[in-house]
Motif scaffolding. Structure first.
Motif, PDB file in Angstrom:
ATOM      1  N   ALA A 167       0.832  -1.210   0.000  1.00  0.00           N
ATOM      2  CA  ALA A 167       0.000   0.000   0.000  1.00  0.00           C
ATOM      3  C   ALA A 167       0.862   1.253   0.000  1.00  0.00           C
ATOM      4  O   ALA A 167       0.558   2.246  -0.679  1.00  0.00           O
ATOM      5  N   LEU A 168       1.975   1.225   0.771  1.00  0.00           N
ATOM      6  CA  LEU A 168       2.867   2.381   0.795  1.00  0.00           C
ATOM      7  C   LEU A 168       3.523   2.617  -0.571  1.00  0.00           C
ATOM      8  O   LEU A 168       3.644   3.746  -1.037  1.00  0.00           O
ATOM      9  N   VAL A 169       3.955   1.520  -1.207  1.00  0.00           N
ATOM     10  CA  VAL A 169       4.593   1.658  -2.527  1.00  0.00           C
ATOM     11  C   VAL A 169       3.617   2.200  -3.551  1.00  0.00           C
ATOM     12  O   VAL A 169       3.961   3.001  -4.422  1.00  0.00           O
ATOM     13  N   THR A 170       2.343   1.761  -3.434  1.00  0.00           N
ATOM     14  CA  THR A 170       1.331   2.254  -4.379  1.00  0.00           C
ATOM     15  C   THR A 170       1.041   3.725  -4.162  1.00  0.00           C
ATOM     16  O   THR A 170       0.813   4.487  -5.112  1.00  0.00           O
ATOM     17  N   ARG A 171       1.054   4.133  -2.903  1.00  0.00           N
ATOM     18  CA  ARG A 171       0.685   5.513  -2.584  1.00  0.00           C
ATOM     19  C   ARG A 171       1.845   6.486  -2.742  1.00  0.00           C
ATOM     20  O   ARG A 171       1.642   7.643  -3.081  1.00  0.00           O
ATOM     21  N   LEU A 172       3.067   6.025  -2.481  1.00  0.00           N
ATOM     22  CA  LEU A 172       4.229   6.908  -2.498  1.00  0.00           C
ATOM     23  C   LEU A 172       5.221   6.459  -3.563  1.00  0.00           C
ATOM     24  O   LEU A 172       5.313   5.270  -3.857  1.00  0.00           O
ATOM     25  N   PRO A 173       6.024   7.385  -4.107  1.00  0.00           N
ATOM     26  CA  PRO A 173       7.040   7.014  -5.110  1.00  0.00           C
ATOM     27  C   PRO A 173       8.307   6.474  -4.453  1.00  0.00           C
ATOM     28  O   PRO A 173       9.394   7.049  -4.560  1.00  0.00           O
ATOM     29  N   ILE A 174       8.165   5.355  -3.715  1.00  0.00           N
ATOM     30  CA  ILE A 174       9.302   4.728  -3.044  1.00  0.00           C
ATOM     31  C   ILE A 174       9.323   3.248  -3.404  1.00  0.00           C
ATOM     32  O   ILE A 174       8.343   2.699  -3.920  1.00  0.00           O
ATOM     33  N   SER A 175      10.472   2.630  -3.135  1.00  0.00           N
ATOM     34  CA  SER A 175      10.606   1.174  -3.281  1.00  0.00           C
ATOM     35  C   SER A 175      11.018   0.587  -1.924  1.00  0.00           C
ATOM     36  O   SER A 175      11.761   1.231  -1.174  1.00  0.00           O
ATOM     37  N   ILE A 176      10.526  -0.600  -1.642  1.00  0.00           N
ATOM     38  CA  ILE A 176      10.801  -1.265  -0.353  1.00  0.00           C
ATOM     39  C   ILE A 176      11.270  -2.689  -0.638  1.00  0.00           C
ATOM     40  O   ILE A 176      10.657  -3.404  -1.443  1.00  0.00           O
TER      41      ILE A 176
ATOM     42  N   SER B 252       9.505  -4.764  -3.688  1.00  0.00           N
ATOM     43  CA  SER B 252       8.472  -4.075  -4.489  1.00  0.00           C
ATOM     44  C   SER B 252       8.898  -3.904  -5.948  1.00  0.00           C
ATOM     45  O   SER B 252       8.066  -3.818  -6.840  1.00  0.00           O
ATOM     46  N   HIS B 253      10.179  -3.840  -6.228  1.00  0.00           N
ATOM     47  CA  HIS B 253      10.695  -3.696  -7.589  1.00  0.00           C
ATOM     48  C   HIS B 253      11.771  -4.747  -7.812  1.00  0.00           C
ATOM     49  O   HIS B 253      12.971  -4.453  -7.731  1.00  0.00           O
ATOM     50  N   PRO B 254      11.372  -5.987  -8.057  1.00  0.00           N
ATOM     51  CA  PRO B 254      12.374  -7.056  -8.185  1.00  0.00           C
ATOM     52  C   PRO B 254      13.271  -6.907  -9.419  1.00  0.00           C
ATOM     53  O   PRO B 254      14.320  -7.531  -9.486  1.00  0.00           O
TER      54      PRO B 254
ATOM     55  N   PHE C 112      14.923   1.059   1.853  1.00  0.00           N
ATOM     56  CA  PHE C 112      14.064   1.981   1.104  1.00  0.00           C
ATOM     57  C   PHE C 112      14.872   2.612  -0.044  1.00  0.00           C
ATOM     58  O   PHE C 112      16.095   2.753   0.029  1.00  0.00           O
ATOM     59  N   GLY C 113      14.164   2.971  -1.082  1.00  0.00           N
ATOM     60  CA  GLY C 113      14.784   3.638  -2.218  1.00  0.00           C
ATOM     61  C   GLY C 113      13.741   4.395  -3.028  1.00  0.00           C
ATOM     62  O   GLY C 113      12.551   4.448  -2.672  1.00  0.00           O
ATOM     63  N   VAL C 114      14.193   4.998  -4.125  1.00  0.00           N
ATOM     64  CA  VAL C 114      13.298   5.746  -5.005  1.00  0.00           C
ATOM     65  C   VAL C 114      12.539   4.753  -5.875  1.00  0.00           C
ATOM     66  O   VAL C 114      13.126   3.855  -6.482  1.00  0.00           O
TER      67      VAL C 114
END
Length: 427
Positions: free
Chosen positions: A78-87, A98-100, A126-128
Motif C-alpha cells: 500500500a505504501l509503494v502504491t501511494r508513495l514514489p518509493i521502493s521497499i 516491491s521492484h524485483p 528503502f529507495g526511489v
C-alpha cells in the motif's frame, strides 16, 4: 546525393545569417540548460542531502514501525502504491521486493542510511520508486520535443522579422543595379538596418541624378555637334573635284558620315535607355518591313530570307525596328563576308509574338566575349580595324530596341557563325 546535400548545407550556413543565428540561440539555450542543471544537481547533492538526512531518517523509522514485526507485506504494498518509493524486506520469515527488476536506489554511497533492522532480524531497505514522469516517459519526451520545436520556430520567426530589412535592401540593390531607381527601399524600422536602407536610398538618388546629368549632357553635345558636321560635310562636297584631291575628299566624306552615324546612334541609344522612352507603335507587317530593309541595303542581295507563313501583325515602332534590322544585317554581312554561306534572316512564331533570327556563317565570337557584345562601345579584337567599320553601338542599340518593345535579345555562337535571336511579343 549526400555530397549535394552537404554542399547545400555548407552554402546555406555560409550565406544565411538567419540559420547561423538560430543555431547559435539553440546552442546557447542548451549550454545554459546544462550549466543550470549541473549547478542545481551539485547543490542538491551536497548541502540539501545533509539537510534532508535527519528528516528522511525519522520518516523511515515511522514507516518501519507502521509495517510491524514481522513486516506486513500488504502494508508495504500500500505504501509503494501511494508513495514514489521502493521497499525491500529481507529476513528469516519475510522476503519481498516491491521492484524485483532493479535494486533499490538509496541517497547515500551505498544506501545504508535508508536501511532499518527490526527486532526480529528483518532488514527493510528503502529507495526511489517509480516517479510520475517515469510512468509515461514517451508522453513527457514528445511534449518536451514539441516545446523545443515551438521555441525554435518562435526564435526563427523573430529573427526573420528582425532581418526582414535585409531582404528589402538586397532587392533594392538588385533594382538599382538594373538602373531602376524609381522604387526606393522601404523603411520598415528606425534601427541600424533602417538607417542603412535610408543611406542606400540616398546613394541611389545621387547616382540617378548623376546618370540623368550625364545623359542630358550627352544628348546636348550630340545635338549641338550635328550642325557643324552638316556644314563640314556640305563644304567638303562643294570642294572642286580634281584627280589629286578626289581620294582625300572621299576619305573626308566617309569620316564625316561615320561621325554623323555615331552621333545618331548616341542620340538614339540615350533616348531608348531613358526609363521614359516613348515608342510610336502601329500595326506592322514584320515580314514586309524586313524585306524592305533587305532590299534597301547595298548588299541585301547576299542575304537569304526564311520567313514562316501566317505570322501575326504586331504593334511596333516601325522606325526603331527598321534600325534593329539594319544593324543586324550590317553586322552579319560584315563578319560573314568571307564565309562559305551567305547570311540568313529567319522569321517564325514565338507564342503570340514573332522571333527574328539573323545568322552569319563567319568565324563567330569567343565564348568569353558573348555577354559583352551588347555593351555600348564594345568591339571584339577582330572588329577593331577600320576595314570592319562600326563603333560598338550597333548590338547595344538592337538590345535597347528589343527591350523597349518588351522583348528579349540573345546572342549565341551557331558553330559556325554568330546567331542573334530577337523575340518580339504581342503588345
Amino acid at each position: 546525393m549526400r555530397a549535394g546535400r552537404s554542399h547545400r548545407w555548407r552554402h546555406r550556413w555560409r550565406h544565411s545569417l538567419r540559420v547561423r543565428l538560430i543555431i547559435v540561440f539553440v546552442l546557447l539555450a542548451l549550454a545554459m540548460t546544462a550549466v543550470f542543471l549541473g549547478g542545481m544537481q551539485r547543490a542538491f547533492s551536497t548541502g540539501w542531502r545533509d539537510a534532508a538526512r535527519p528528516v528522511v531518517a525519522d520518516y523511515m523509522d515511522r514507516i518501519v514501525a507502521e509495517l510491524g514485526t514481522p513486516p506486513d507485506v500488504a502494508r508495504a504494498q500500500a505504501l509503494v502504491t501511494r508513495l514514489p518509493i521502493s521497499i525491500r524486506i529481507e529476513g528469516p520469515s519475510v522476503n519481498w521486493d516491491s521492484h524485483p527488476d532493479r535494486r533499490a536506489h538509496g541517497f547515500g554511497p551505498r544506501g545504508d542510511w535508508l536501511s532499518r533492522t527490526t527486532a526480529d532480524g528483518h532488514r527493510v531497505s528503502f529507495g526511489v520508486g517509480t516517479l510520475p514522469w517515469q510512468r509515461e516517459p514517451q508522453g513527457i519526451g514528445w511534449i518536451t520535443l514539441a516545446l523545443l520545436l515551438v521555441l525554435i520556430l518562435l526564435a526563427y520567426a523573430y529573427v526573420r522579422r528582425l532581418l526582414r530589412p535585409l531582404d528589402d535592401i538586397r532587392a533594392g540593390a538588385e533594382r538599382f543595379g538594373r538602373g531602376a531607381f524609381d522604387v526606393p527601399i522601404p523603411l520598415r524600422r528606425r534601427d541600424e538596418l533602417g538607417d542603412l536602407a535610408q543611406r542606400i536610398n540616398t546613394m541611389a538618388r545621387d547616382i540617378q541624378g548623376m546618370l540623368d546629368a550625364k545623359r542630358a549632357l550627352l544628348l546636348a553635345l550630340s545635338h549641338e555637334l550635328r550642325s557643324p558636321l552638316t556644314r563640314a560635310r556640305l563644304n567638303a562636297e562643294l570642294l572642286p573635284a580634281t584627280p589629286e584631291s578626289e581620294t582625300e575628299r572621299a576619305a573626308l566624306l566617309r569620316d564625316l558620315a561615320e561621325m554623323r552615324d555615331l552621333i545618331s546612334d548616341l542620340l538614339e541609344s540615350e533616348r531608348l535607355a531613358s526609363p521614359h522612352a516613348a515608342l510610336h507603335r502601329e500595326p506592322v507587317d514584320l515580314a514586309a518591313l524586313i524585306r524592305e530593309a533587305v532590299n534597301e541595303h547595298p548588299d541585301g542581295q547576299r542575304v537569304t530570307p526564311d520567313f514562316a507563313a501566317d505570322l501575326p501583325t504586331l504593334a511596333l515602332d516601325r522606325a526603331r525596328i527598321r534600325l534593329l534590322v539594319r544593324n543586324l544585317l550590317d553586322n552579319a554581312l560584315r563578319h560573314g563576308a568571307e564565309a562559305s554561306e551567305p547570311p540568313r534572316i529567319a522569321l517564325r512564331r514565338a507564342g503570340q509574338g514573332v522571333e527574328v533570327e539573323v545568322r552569319d556563317f563567319g568565324p563567330g565570337v569567343d565564348a568569353a566575349q558573348l555577354e559583352r557584345l551588347t555593351e555600348p562601345f564594345y568591339r571584339t579584337d577582330s572588329a577593331r580595324q577600320r576595314a570592319t567599320g562600326g563603333v560598338g553601338l550597333g548590338m547595344y542599340l538592337c538590345r535597347l530596341v528589343a527591350e523597349a518593345h518588351g522583348g528579349t535579345f540573345t546572342v549565341r555562337n551557331a558553330n559556325p557563325g554568330l546567331a542573334v535571336n530577337v523575340v518580339l511579343p504581342a503588345a
